[in-house]
Design a protein around this motif. Structure first.
Motif, PDB file in Angstrom:
ATOM      1  N   ALA A 141     -41.963  -6.986 -10.689  1.00 48.15           N
ATOM      2  CA  ALA A 141     -40.534  -7.333 -10.614  1.00 48.15           C
ATOM      3  C   ALA A 141     -40.031  -7.195  -9.168  1.00 48.15           C
ATOM      4  O   ALA A 141     -39.282  -8.039  -8.665  1.00 48.15           O
ATOM      5  N   ARG A 142     -40.461  -6.139  -8.503  1.00 52.29           N
ATOM      6  CA  ARG A 142     -40.082  -5.947  -7.098  1.00 52.29           C
ATOM      7  C   ARG A 142     -40.606  -7.104  -6.235  1.00 52.29           C
ATOM      8  O   ARG A 142     -39.923  -7.591  -5.339  1.00 52.29           O
ATOM      9  N   SER A 143     -41.824  -7.509  -6.518  1.00 50.49           N
ATOM     10  CA  SER A 143     -42.435  -8.588  -5.752  1.00 50.49           C
ATOM     11  C   SER A 143     -41.626  -9.883  -5.895  1.00 50.49           C
ATOM     12  O   SER A 143     -41.388 -10.608  -4.917  1.00 50.49           O
ATOM     13  N   ALA A 144     -41.156 -10.157  -7.112  1.00 46.23           N
ATOM     14  CA  ALA A 144     -40.348 -11.366  -7.354  1.00 46.23           C
ATOM     15  C   ALA A 144     -39.044 -11.287  -6.559  1.00 46.23           C
ATOM     16  O   ALA A 144     -38.595 -12.278  -5.961  1.00 46.23           O
ATOM     17  N   ALA A 145     -38.419 -10.103  -6.552  1.00 45.13           N
ATOM     18  CA  ALA A 145     -37.158  -9.920  -5.825  1.00 45.13           C
ATOM     19  C   ALA A 145     -37.386 -10.109  -4.327  1.00 45.13           C
ATOM     20  O   ALA A 145     -36.598 -10.759  -3.630  1.00 45.13           O
ATOM     21  N   TYR A 146     -38.494  -9.550  -3.859  1.00 52.31           N
ATOM     22  CA  TYR A 146     -38.847  -9.618  -2.439  1.00 52.31           C
ATOM     23  C   TYR A 146     -39.036 -11.075  -1.999  1.00 52.31           C
ATOM     24  O   TYR A 146     -38.497 -11.525  -0.987  1.00 52.31           O
ATOM     25  N   GLU A 147     -39.776 -11.821  -2.833  1.00 55.55           N
ATOM     26  CA  GLU A 147     -40.027 -13.240  -2.529  1.00 55.55           C
ATOM     27  C   GLU A 147     -38.727 -14.036  -2.520  1.00 55.55           C
ATOM     28  O   GLU A 147     -38.551 -14.949  -1.700  1.00 55.55           O
ATOM     29  N   ARG A 148     -37.827 -13.684  -3.423  1.00 55.43           N
ATOM     30  CA  ARG A 148     -36.552 -14.396  -3.509  1.00 55.43           C
ATOM     31  C   ARG A 148     -35.761 -14.233  -2.209  1.00 55.43           C
ATOM     32  O   ARG A 148     -35.219 -15.208  -1.668  1.00 55.43           O
ATOM     33  N   ASN A 200     -30.023  -2.346  14.698  1.00 52.79           N
ATOM     34  CA  ASN A 200     -29.992  -3.739  14.233  1.00 52.79           C
ATOM     35  C   ASN A 200     -30.651  -4.019  12.881  1.00 52.79           C
ATOM     36  O   ASN A 200     -30.666  -5.162  12.433  1.00 52.79           O
ATOM     37  N   ILE A 201     -31.220  -2.987  12.275  1.00 46.26           N
ATOM     38  CA  ILE A 201     -31.892  -3.221  10.985  1.00 46.26           C
ATOM     39  C   ILE A 201     -30.993  -2.836   9.824  1.00 46.26           C
ATOM     40  O   ILE A 201     -30.285  -1.842   9.878  1.00 46.26           O
ATOM     41  N   LEU A 202     -31.082  -3.647   8.808  1.00 43.02           N
ATOM     42  CA  LEU A 202     -30.354  -3.385   7.571  1.00 43.02           C
ATOM     43  C   LEU A 202     -31.342  -3.526   6.407  1.00 43.02           C
ATOM     44  O   LEU A 202     -32.046  -4.536   6.314  1.00 43.02           O
ATOM     45  N   CYS A 203     -31.410  -2.504   5.555  1.00 37.64           N
ATOM     46  CA  CYS A 203     -32.265  -2.595   4.363  1.00 37.64           C
ATOM     47  C   CYS A 203     -31.419  -3.096   3.199  1.00 37.64           C
ATOM     48  O   CYS A 203     -30.431  -2.474   2.819  1.00 37.64           O
ATOM     49  N   LEU A 204     -31.842  -4.234   2.650  1.00 41.48           N
ATOM     50  CA  LEU A 204     -31.072  -4.878   1.580  1.00 41.48           C
ATOM     51  C   LEU A 204     -31.421  -4.278   0.217  1.00 41.48           C
ATOM     52  O   LEU A 204     -32.514  -3.723   0.050  1.00 41.48           O
ATOM     53  N   PRO A 205     -30.514  -4.376  -0.737  1.00 42.56           N
ATOM     54  CA  PRO A 205     -30.787  -3.820  -2.073  1.00 42.56           C
ATOM     55  C   PRO A 205     -32.094  -4.360  -2.656  1.00 42.56           C
ATOM     56  O   PRO A 205     -32.330  -5.579  -2.650  1.00 42.56           O
ATOM     57  N   LEU A 206     -32.929  -3.453  -3.102  1.00 49.03           N
ATOM     58  CA  LEU A 206     -34.217  -3.852  -3.697  1.00 49.03           C
ATOM     59  C   LEU A 206     -34.687  -2.759  -4.643  1.00 49.03           C
ATOM     60  O   LEU A 206     -34.839  -1.605  -4.238  1.00 49.03           O
TER      61      LEU A 206
END
Ligand SMILES: *Cc1c(COP(=O)(O)O)cnc(C)c1O
Length: 364
Positions: free
Chosen positions: A246-253, A339-345
């Motif tokens: 599921a994480r992989s699908a979100a990451y690819e998206r 400059n880095i931002l970690c997006l919800p995952l």
């Protein structure tokens, strides 16, 4: 609209956890290496493809105990681009952190380590930040040349494999964090993996107050994981494969949706990483090209009820109790921290939520 946070802890089915903790009422064995602890320790070692794994009550104490068990002194070369815990453990173990800059994959720059070595250096402590793997072969070569220990903070790298080898099998020892926010968790928890069995004996002493039978072998710590934590780990481990897909699908998206946004750099790719864990989705914002700073973008996302995180700002070297100006000695780390931002995952994040976030980023 509901708040979208950077992460959301994995929760196993309620019934499954209740079932797992039932045995604790039969035995009244709550902690100190009980039956669930033993099972989880064996399962974690197998999952990580390592011969030796020891569980702890959290990642920070795991790392502290590794440094104490190795009896390290003097200077430890590390990265400032990490969670403050890495550097806190070095200081608490009585050593001095020496900060090395990082590379475009955000891990320690192996080409800059040698220049920082002095006669006081005892170890190199790299961080597999965001699950990106440090230059393990080159770091090993430098360490052998100068007789240094190699330790990895693998808090972000549970289950990652490098050229099909478990990430915990590199260096002398590695620390994994099983904190509630990590890919695999035991609510709070951690684990040490290591190559040399004698280090394991020293780690077990550190974990349990230095006690061995009726002798006190060293000044130890209380690093023990309890049975309720172990039960959570046994449940979560059973669901990890499906969560990772599921994480992989979100990451690819994210990668698809953000591919053409000018000024946004996507997470680096390393072909030698044969198994990824999709733990974080860090984007690097180029203020000029993107037309807005990282901080402004973060504020704009907040207004839309999206809460990404600035991992890692400030740098671990910017602790107010340290000397001033350390951040300037590692210019890339400093630039990334700004400059880095970690997006919800997280597992089972709604793909529609990812589209929503990406549309805000793309200013559509
Ligand atoms: C989470 C984390 C730690 C600390 O782990 P805890 O289990 O929270 O004590 C250390 N280093 C890094 C890079 C982390 O992300």
């Amino acid at each position: 609209m509901e708040r979208i946070n950077v992460t959301r802890s994995s929760m196993p089915p309620y019934e499954e956890y209740c079932n797992e903790i039932k045995t604790i009422w039969d035995t009244a064995h709550l902690t100190n290496m009980g039956a669930l602890h033993k099972r989880l320790e064996a399962e974690v070692a197998e999952y990580l493809k390592t011969e030796h794994a020891l569980l702890f009550n959290n990642g920070h104490i795991t790392l502290y105990c590794i440094l104490k068990a190795m009896e390290l002194q003097g200077e430890i070369i590390t990265t400032p681009f990490t969670f403050t815990s890495t550097v806190n453990a070095i200081v608490q173990a009585g050593c001095i952190p020496v900060f090395c800059d990082v590379k475009p994959d955000y891990t320690i720059d192996e080409t800059k380590i040698e220049k920082l070595i002095t006669e006081k250096t005892s170890a190199i402590l790299g961080v597999h930040v965001y699950g990106n793997v440090c230059a393990v072969d080159e770091i090993q070569r430098v360490a052998e040349k100068y007789h240094l220990k190699v330790i990895y903070d693998a808090a972000h790298a549970f289950g990652v494999e490098y050229l099909r080898r478990g990430i915990g099998t590199f260096g002398d020892a590695s620390m994994f964090s099983f904190h509630a926010t990590k890919v695999f968790h035991t609510i709070e928890g951690g684990c040490a993996t290591y190559q040399d069995a004698s280090l394991g004996d020293a780690l077990e002493l550190q974990r349990n107050h230095g006690i061995c039978g009726e002798t006190l072998k060293c000044v130890g710590m209380n690093g023990k994981m309890n049975e309720f934590q172990a039960a959570m780990g046994l449940c979560n481990l059973r669901h990890l494969k499906e969560e990772l897909s599921a994480r992989s699908a979100a990451y690819e998206r994210y990668s698809q949706c953000l591919a053409n946004v000018k000024g946004i750099r996507l997470p680096p790719v390393n072909k030698n990483i044969t198994t990824e864990n999709y733990s974080y989705y860090p984007i690097l914002v180029d203020t000029e090209q993107y037309g807005e700073s990282r901080d402004k973008l973060a504020e704009r996302l907040n207004l839309h009820n999206v809460f990404p995180r600035k991992y890692f700002f400030p740098l671990a070297s910017e602790n107010e109790t340290f000397e001033k100006g350390l951040a300037e000695q590692t210019p890339y780390a400093k630039m990334y921290s700004r400059n880095i931002l970690c997006l919800p995952l997280y597992a089972h994040i709604d793909l529609k939520d990812i589209d929503y976030i990406c549309n805000i980023i793309a200013k559509k």
